[in-house]
Design an enzyme around this catalytic site. Sequence first.
Site, PDB file in Angstrom:
ATOM      1  CG  ASN A 139     -60.989  31.590  33.307  1.00  0.00           C
ATOM      2  OD1 ASN A 139     -61.103  30.737  34.177  1.00  0.00           O
ATOM      3  ND2 ASN A 139     -61.538  31.439  32.098  1.00  0.00           N
ATOM      4  CD  GLU A 140     -60.782  27.739  31.103  1.00  0.00           C
ATOM      5  OE1 GLU A 140     -61.284  28.051  30.003  1.00  0.00           O
ATOM      6  OE2 GLU A 140     -61.269  26.864  31.842  1.00  0.00           O
ATOM      7  CG  ASP A 141     -56.063  34.530  29.003  1.00  0.00           C
ATOM      8  OD1 ASP A 141     -57.208  34.066  28.832  1.00  0.00           O
ATOM      9  OD2 ASP A 141     -55.853  35.748  29.137  1.00  0.00           O
TER      10      ASP A 141
END
Length: 858
Positions: free
Chosen positions: A437-439
């Site tokens: 998630n969102e890295d």
Amino acid sequence: MSVFTSTNLCSKWELKQVDAVGVSTPNDEFLPVSQFPTNIHLDLLAHNLIPDPFIGLNEYKVQWVGEQKWLYRTTFATASALAGEKTVLQFDGLDTFALVSLNGIQILEAENMHRTFRVDISDKVKEGENVLEILFDSAIIRGKKLMQERDFKPAGFTSSTDKSRLLVRKAQYHYAWNWGPELTTCGPWRPVHLERYSTRISDLWTQVDVSIATRSADVSVFAEIDGERDDCSIIFTILGPEQNTLVTKSLELSGKGPFSAQFKIDDASFWWPVGLGKQPLYTVRAELIHKNITLHEKLRKIGLRSATIIQRPLKDAPGTSFFVEVNGIPIFSSGSNWCPADHFVPRISDARYRKLLKMFVMANQNMIRVWGGGVYEEDIFYDICDELGILVWNDFMFACGTYPADVPFQNTIAAEVEDNLRRLRHHPSIVAWCGNNEDYLFATLFKTEYDINDPNPESWLKSNFPGRYIYEKLLPDLCDTFVPNTSYHPGSPWGGKSFNDPTVGDTHMWEVWHHISRPWQEYPKLGSRFVSEFGISSLPHIKTIESYLVDSPPTERHPHSRTVDHHNKEMQHERKMATYLIENFKYGFGLEEYIYVSQLNQAEAMTCALRAWRREWKGEGREYCGGSLIWQFNPTWQVTSKALVDYFNRPKMAYFTVKRDIAPLSLGIERKEIKTSRFEFTRAFIDTETRFLGWATNVTLEPMLCSLVIKVFELSTGSEVFSQVETREIAANVSTELFDLELPQSQSSDEQPLIISTCLRTLTVDNTEGPMLARCTNWPQPYRYLNMPKPTLDMRIHGDRITVKSDVPVKGLAFYVEDVDAVEFEDNLLDLVPGDEQVVVANGLGGRPVTWRYYGME
């Protein structure tokens, strides 16, 4: 050979504090645990050794708990082992740094909350009583030490208070998030089992290929065996949805395995997402046999279906599609993101999971995204999703940061992922795995050495974004091995020329609320091929707020008090909430009114986005938007958040508008102004034409013949100034444009606001109008400019039914009852127009009193 036995070690557990740090009165005597599985906060809370961290400002008072060491202990008795018999302890989940000892001998050192650990204790277990101890170290302290020892310097900041979480394989939300508290847990958070066996089935899985055309399925069944195999056989059986035996095969065990058998199922019953069909579940059974004795049996529930993410070129648009196809049918994914239902996962009951997921389905949602900052969910979660037809997008547990990727970290990730893919791969509900998630967002935001055009995995490891190696090499390789028929997506958001490319992959649409806080009225032009996160915050139910104000002085019962602020973890939430409310509404500052207008704002924003993005589902080759997932469905405690349902399972008003906006058949209206200059360079002589455009989205597989009714009303008088009725066919599984009309003139004043209303009713073969299928209204924006009339409401309550109509348009009519948990509303937050009587079913109402509020109510 002995028959496999498994004992759940759930009794006689006790705990105490060890090597207390900074605590004047340590808890150094053993106390019984409150439940099992458990965690330290639950046990201390049960013994009144800490205040409830969910109440008031108590979160601050219990921070010391997460910085201590805690010892859990139990005893169990065993008989002497038979010749060749193994004794094994299985730990389904240890949170997080744990030293496990049996009879004073260390048998395990665990450092990963997300793993299952098995320890052969055959040579250490005693006949009679045994002592099992688990010493839990502080995850926060250990993480900080690891940062220091490794000189770990991740790029940028993280979405929590401590960067050390990136080195610790623990639920990331435990370190605080923008909707959750900072409460660093520890303890045996999942069951512990004592097993005895000579041989066992260590794994059972299937691969399914379906043929929709021939209504058949090929099922390959595989099993792995742990232990002796001499003179053993295995019997594979597939049972139908009614538990009737369909096919069976027996194999003699020779070699190492895995052992497999292939089956053909004719007249197959396929598993479908909710709304498109039923969810029949077949049972695969494997029996390990020795001399006609069943030594071990393992079962798996499976569904016969195909599922894949489709990314292909589009007609008349750049980029590629992004949608899920099930059994050859394109699916528009409407749903929400899922966070753990409680900050303390061990106290989430099966009934609570079922309640929340039933609410999810009742709101017409068909896809849930298990977010990467939480946990790989409990088996019961996925079981219920299988039963209800919920599509699951499951992140791997990485969120909002630049993680390391050295060899030891890769090894623990590989073991973690293998554990969970083996555990979960039989579930038909899981249709996609996602790397993080969102890295990628963080890698781009903080200008790491991330070159999207670099194809060399080894160079990724040498950059300051080494996590890319995990998401684009390690995880896809593991998925190819363990779930080859399930789609893998490297990250969310991910795809195209940037992490948030609206034409490729999925996006997180945070230009509204986060980032530059654009008006939510701009949602329609901020869509993408698949919006996997977006949302607007609102306060929860008044009784939910009162639950954390219980020990607070009366002055804290205010929307801007310190305690209410503490239960809002958003950065700069005061500015953001104030901006969105003051841009759109007139309102006062009483707590109840503030709750109402914040929930109305959230509901209107979700409606604006959902209607517009579903409009882009236009058929084969024109799947310009393939899904929208709201952030979030549920929170982990009593908090002001973007959730649709609060901590006590109480729906916010947006829950109901979302339910209508993503119904199998829904309507949308766009109000469009066209300005034309009468001659060049003029600013004064401008002609304005206002048009209103309507569409319907039908996500069922059948076209619908409907009666379309279009009306326009004056706001202040309720007078009808336009009416049109026509018969229209609404095509299946697409959006259909219905009309493009000029807004008529008001009869009383050019400044009179006009409210547009449409509805669809069923038509019988003789063209008789039937029940209402969908409603939609469109109002001038912003609402704060409107002088709302005082309506005369005709409201009647009969048992569990509320019937209401009005003489003038009404915005946001919300119903409330005193005993909020005893009544389940099927609809709420209504828009009314003259002549349209609406009925709300409120299960459990039983004629009890109802209060209400609408926008502009004095």
